[in-house]
Scaffold this motif. Structure first.
Motif, PDB file in Angstrom:
ATOM      1  N   CYS A   1       0.830  -1.210   0.000  1.00 22.46           N
ATOM      2  CA  CYS A   1       0.000   0.000   0.000  1.00 22.46           C
ATOM      3  C   CYS A   1       0.859   1.253   0.000  1.00 22.46           C
ATOM      4  O   CYS A   1       0.589   2.203  -0.743  1.00 22.46           O
ATOM      5  CB  CYS A   1      -0.921  -0.016   1.209  1.00 22.46           C
ATOM      6  N   SER A   2       1.913   1.255   0.818  1.00 19.12           N
ATOM      7  CA  SER A   2       2.768   2.436   0.892  1.00 19.12           C
ATOM      8  C   SER A   2       3.438   2.699  -0.437  1.00 19.12           C
ATOM      9  O   SER A   2       3.531   3.840  -0.895  1.00 19.12           O
ATOM     10  CB  SER A   2       3.852   2.244   1.951  1.00 19.12           C
TER      11      SER A   2
ATOM     12  N   CYS B   1       0.991   3.815  -3.176  1.00 22.64           N
ATOM     13  CA  CYS B   1       0.575   5.187  -2.871  1.00 22.64           C
ATOM     14  C   CYS B   1       1.685   6.149  -3.244  1.00 22.64           C
ATOM     15  O   CYS B   1       1.454   7.183  -3.853  1.00 22.64           O
ATOM     16  CB  CYS B   1       0.235   5.336  -1.395  1.00 22.64           C
TER      17      CYS B   1
ATOM     18  N   ASN C   1       0.636   7.074   2.914  1.00 18.32           N
ATOM     19  CA  ASN C   1       0.307   5.810   3.561  1.00 18.32           C
ATOM     20  C   ASN C   1       1.608   5.242   4.121  1.00 18.32           C
ATOM     21  O   ASN C   1       2.600   5.130   3.405  1.00 18.32           O
ATOM     22  CB  ASN C   1      -0.270   4.842   2.530  1.00 18.32           C
TER      23      ASN C   1
ATOM     24  N   PRO D   1      -1.282   0.091   9.440  1.00 15.27           N
ATOM     25  CA  PRO D   1      -1.175   0.965   8.274  1.00 15.27           C
ATOM     26  C   PRO D   1      -1.916   2.266   8.568  1.00 15.27           C
ATOM     27  O   PRO D   1      -3.003   2.241   9.142  1.00 15.27           O
ATOM     28  CB  PRO D   1      -1.899   0.186   7.158  1.00 15.27           C
TER      29      PRO D   1
ATOM     30  N   ILE E   1      -3.189   6.174   7.083  1.00 16.87           N
ATOM     31  CA  ILE E   1      -3.310   7.260   6.115  1.00 16.87           C
ATOM     32  C   ILE E   1      -3.905   8.439   6.866  1.00 16.87           C
ATOM     33  O   ILE E   1      -4.149   8.352   8.068  1.00 16.87           O
ATOM     34  CB  ILE E   1      -4.214   6.879   4.922  1.00 16.87           C
TER      35      ILE E   1
ATOM     36  N   CYS F   1      -2.558  13.215   2.265  1.00 15.56           N
ATOM     37  CA  CYS F   1      -3.332  12.160   1.622  1.00 15.56           C
ATOM     38  C   CYS F   1      -4.621  12.749   1.059  1.00 15.56           C
ATOM     39  O   CYS F   1      -5.294  13.520   1.715  1.00 15.56           O
ATOM     40  CB  CYS F   1      -3.644  11.090   2.658  1.00 15.56           C
TER      41      CYS F   1
ATOM     42  N   CYS G   1      -4.330   2.534  -2.192  1.00 10.28           N
ATOM     43  CA  CYS G   1      -3.873   1.668  -1.102  1.00 10.28           C
ATOM     44  C   CYS G   1      -4.847   0.530  -0.869  1.00 10.28           C
ATOM     45  O   CYS G   1      -4.457  -0.599  -0.597  1.00 10.28           O
ATOM     46  CB  CYS G   1      -3.667   2.482   0.176  1.00 10.28           C
TER      47      CYS G   1
ATOM     48  N   CYS H   1      -4.092  -3.506  -1.760  1.00 10.67           N
ATOM     49  CA  CYS H   1      -3.783  -4.171  -0.493  1.00 10.67           C
ATOM     50  C   CYS H   1      -3.765  -5.683  -0.667  1.00 10.67           C
ATOM     51  O   CYS H   1      -4.734  -6.292  -1.112  1.00 10.67           O
ATOM     52  CB  CYS H   1      -4.808  -3.793   0.564  1.00 10.67           C
TER      53      CYS H   1
END
Ligand code: SF4
Ligand code: SF4
Lengths: 247, 559
Positions: free
Chosen positions: B22-23, B26, B42, B183, B185, B246, B261, B265
């Motif tokens: 996800c990071s 993103c 993220n 996680p 955001i 974000c 994200c 995932c």
């Protein structure tokens, strides 16, 4: 010569300042920022920046007082020229010194902190030269006045009337021409500073966020605020995009 | 009552494997630009751990969020408006780059160009800030998977708190360690303190979907929002001199697609949906005196989309019917309010965060399994939840301002779901006493299981599209339709690195996105001028240009 310097130049400067700011505001809202470098370094910034900014705010107030308020008014309320003069030198000098020390710390920091120096553009450097020159020259007029003691030149009989006369479109060129050289040079550099103002990071001063004191904490905004299709892209919010690092 | 809609997210922490996909996606989509090297909209933290930036949860130091003054009214923890303005010339508590990390790259060229010799050439790390050689001492994930925790674990502000309160020690010896991933955001808060701190008023909450954005043309770089956000989810772009955060991938959400994200995932643990809430009650709820009651206050704000009064008020407030319908099917509402298993992160900051978390049962299960117990058995699990004080207290510091009973109740529901479903899967007679012991019916427990364990794509993401009759007002379409691609689109303006007209994030149009969303065929990838933009790539078809270097047909024409 005097007519050009004190009768034409000020208006040119004013036109550049106003038109330049408007143009920049329309063309470059995205670039309109303080370009803060606090992320890189904050120890020196924490000393230098408030010193400079609060100093310069006082200096601005002092200049407005000295230039806008006629001598006859202060005398009418019983402040004699001598008292006024001593006060002006004392507080003006103090504020000026704070400003100068502040900006010297900031310039030192800019030069010696690697990342901050990297983030310094040529535009910034030019601006720093003019700004420091204006401050130094201003302090110099103060020094000369202090040195002269009671003989000191009373700028409120030369510079100030000229300044006020500019706004009624009848520049009193002669009084300004009669002022001593140090005042003239300081004024010229000051005008240069205002002429480059819109094109430097100094613009952030024009958007000093005083309205923060009056707005609600939470800001709602609708997409409906967006203008209809066909209007220019720059008139609306567009997401971020910056120059990518060369690859 | 003023009903407003909010796009919310729920993350089911039990499923997070800490892969950082996800990071990375993103970052590719949003912050792969100069000036945002250290920016992670993220990020995934290992807990216990210090988080990113380091120790951001220690609000006595960082002064994020809100507090109550003596008369019980909300005020920014960093101080009054006047105080904030006076501190504008040098922000008093802004994190420095060293609290994040100094981003770097490697000097790969030497690997290729080093002259032939006895020694292996080495790609030395180069700072992306100074361009000089650098020594890597920290990163966004230095303590990933409890790395270095024996030395640094005590620096986690929550560990400090739990220890102080329980006079006990969270031990970092291996056999007693518990660990999970968090996680994070931007929370797209209902009562955002970032917004309240912004002197320029550049940060705003969209009335249609509650997404919190920074107006890049009004931001002047005063940096107060960075202090204001307790989650430190506003970052300063050091090239453009503006704050960034974000965006909840609003260009995607507007057309009904989940955020990048969520879409990418690996654990499929993210849920996106609509909350209806009462905007007029937010301030009062955020001013609840006891921080431990803030979770309940926040739940009370979330309106029941099946309630006729709410529906009528929503209509009156101009919320479209399909949005109300989506709110009724909302997975986030179900997890947060119907089943009460999703909890807000740090409600005590009083920002009313809208990203919720299902706390992980895995620390408990893992421990039981390791010790050879039956980790599927209800009574064993319930007993362990009561006995394992430390993990529960730690989770309580994260999600309920320290009220352990709430967390334990959620964990018991998860445990009940686990053991009940084991019975079902093994073909035994379903034990109705299990759901009853957590106050649920068999039906609702099964429905919760469907949503959480099966987690079908269209049940995880229920995102109504922004309205087509408003399509011309979508922010993204505005800039892509009218954008004139003059020369110098990516050049620097004359007033520093970022001045001049901004380039849009996604150059794709609304129609292309819609087409991709609604048809099976893939649209061709757009030329993005050397930038790889995964924002609009759903994994189907050809990858965006620039993701891989151009193919050289070596010896193609010689047989
Ligand atoms: S989490 Fe997001 S909305 Fe909430 S205060 Fe921080 S930046 Fe603002
Ligand atoms: S992609 Fe999903 S599983 Fe992987 S770290 Fe992110 S939230 Fe966790």
């Amino acid at each position: 010569m005097s007519t050009v310097l004190w009768g034409v130049l000020p208006y040119l400067m004013l036109v550049v300042l106003v038109a330049g700011s408007l143009w920049r505001y329309r063309y470059d809202k995205f670039g309109w920022t303080t370009r803060s470098s606090q992320l890189y370094e904050s120890r020196l910034l924490r000393i230098g920046s408030p010193l400079f900014h609060f100093g310069i705010l006082l200096v601005v107030v002092g200049h407005l007082g000295g230039l806008v308020v006629p001598e006859s008014w202060t005398e009418a309320v019983g402040v004699s020229e001598g008292v006024y003069h001593v006060n002006a030198l004392l507080f003006g000098g103090l504020a000026g010194v704070c400003t100068l020390v502040g900006i010297l710390i900031l310039v030192y920091r800019r030069r010696t902190t690697g990342p901050v120096f990297m983030a310094t553009t040529r535009n910034d450097k030019l601006m720093y030269v003019v700004l420091v020159a204006a401050i130094v020259l201003g302090l110099w007029t103060t020094l000369v006045s202090v040195g002269a003691g009671s003989e000191a030149h009373n700028y409120r009989e030369t510079v100030s009337p000229w300044f006020r006369s500019l706004f009624v479109l009848q520049p009193d060129v002669d009084s300004m021409a009669a002022a001593p050289a140090q005042f003239q040079v300081h004024t010229l550099v000051g005008m240069l500073l205002f002429a480059i103002w819109p094109f430097t990071r100094l613009v952030h001063a024009f958007t000093a966020p005083v309205h923060y004191l009056f707005r609600p904490y939470i800001v709602y905004r609708s997409r409906d605020r967006r203008t209809a299709p066909g209007s220019r892209a720059r008139d609306r919010w567009a997401p971020v995009g910056t120059h990518d690092r060369d690859r | 009552m003023r009903v407003m809609a909010q796009v919310g997210m729920v993350m089911n922490l039990d499923k997070c494997i800490g892969c950082h996909t996800c990071s990375v996606t993103c970052k590719q989509a949003w912050t792969n630009r100069a000036g945002t090297e250290y920016v992670w909209f993220n990020n995934v933290e290992t807990r216990p751990g210090q988080g990113y930036p380091r120790r951001y949860e220690d609000q006595e130091t960082w002064k994020g969020g809100w507090e109550l003054d003596r008369r019980g009214r909300l005020r920014l923890k960093a101080g009054s408006r006047v105080k904030k303005l006076l501190g504008i010339f040098a922000s008093p508590v802004q994190p420095e780059l060293s609290d994040y990390y100094e981003p770097w790259t490697y000097d790969y060229r030497t690997l290729v160009e080093a002259p032939l010799g006895d020694d292996f050439p080495v790609a030395r790390p180069k700072s992306l800030i100074t361009g000089e050689d650098t020594k890597i001492t920290w990163s966004a994930n230095w303590d990933d998977d409890l790395g270095g925790t024996t030395e640094l674990g005590h620096l986690d502000p929550l560990v400090e708190k739990v220890r102080r309160e329980s006079e006990d020690r969270i031990r970092f010896e291996l056999e007693q360690t518990f660990m999970f991933y968090l996680p994070r955001i931007c929370e797209h808060c209902l009562n955002p303190s970032c917004m309240a701190s912004c002197p320029s008023g550049a940060i705003y909450k969209r009335t249609e979907d509650g997404i919190v954005l920074v107006d890049q043309e009004r931001c002047r770089g005063w940096r107060q929002c960075i202090t204001g956000c307790p989650y430190k989810k506003i970052y300063f772009n050091h090239k453009s001199g503006k704050a960034e955060k974000c965006t909840l991938c609003y260009p995607r959400v507007e057309v009904g697609l989940p955020t990048v994200c969520a879409e990418t995932c690996v654990g499929r643990l993210r849920y996106l949906g609509i909350f209806l809430y009462d905007a007029d009650a937010v301030t009062a709820a955020a001013s609840t005196p006891d921080p431990q009651d803030l979770y309940d206050a926040q739940l009370d704000l979330m309106l029941d989309p099946d309630d006729p009064d709410v529906i009528a008020a929503a209509k009156a407030g101009g919320i479209p019917d399909d949005w109300v319908a989506a709110a009724r099917r909302s997975p986030v509402y179900a997890l947060a309010k119907t089943y009460r298993v999703a909890l807000p992160l740090h409600p005590e900051y009083r920002t009313m965060p809208m990203v919720w978390y299902v706390p992980p049962l895995s620390p408990v299960v893992d421990l039981l399994a390791e010790q050879g117990h039956d980790a599927e058995d209800r009574d064993t699990l319930f007993g362990a939840i009561d006995a394992l004080r430390i993990p529960v207290e730690y989770l309580a510091e994260l999600f309920t301002a320290g009220r352990s009973e709430t967390v334990a109740a959620v964990l018991r529901k998860l445990a009940a779901m686990r053991s009940y479903m084991r019975g079902v899967t093994l073909g035994r007679e379903p034990d109705a006493s299990i759901p009853a012991s957590v106050g649920m019916s068999e039906e609702s427990l099964y429905a919760m299981y469907r949503l959480m364990a099966i987690a079908k794509y269209d049940e995880r993401y229920v995102i109504p599209t922004a309205h087509l009759e408003q399509a011309h007002q979508l922010e993204e379409i505005g800039c892509s339709l009218d954008y004139d691609e003059g020369p110098g689109m990516y050049e620097s303006g004359p007033y520093g690195e970022a001045s001049g007209r901004p380039a849009p994030v996604a150059v794709e149009t609304f129609n292309a996105l819609r087409q991709r969303q609604t048809s099976d065929a893939t649209t061709s990838a757009d030329e993005l001028r050397g930038r790889v933009n995964l924002l609009n790539w759903d994994g189907n078809g050809a990858p965006p240009q620039g993701l891989f270097p151009p193919r050289h047909d070596v010896g193609g024409d010689q047989p």
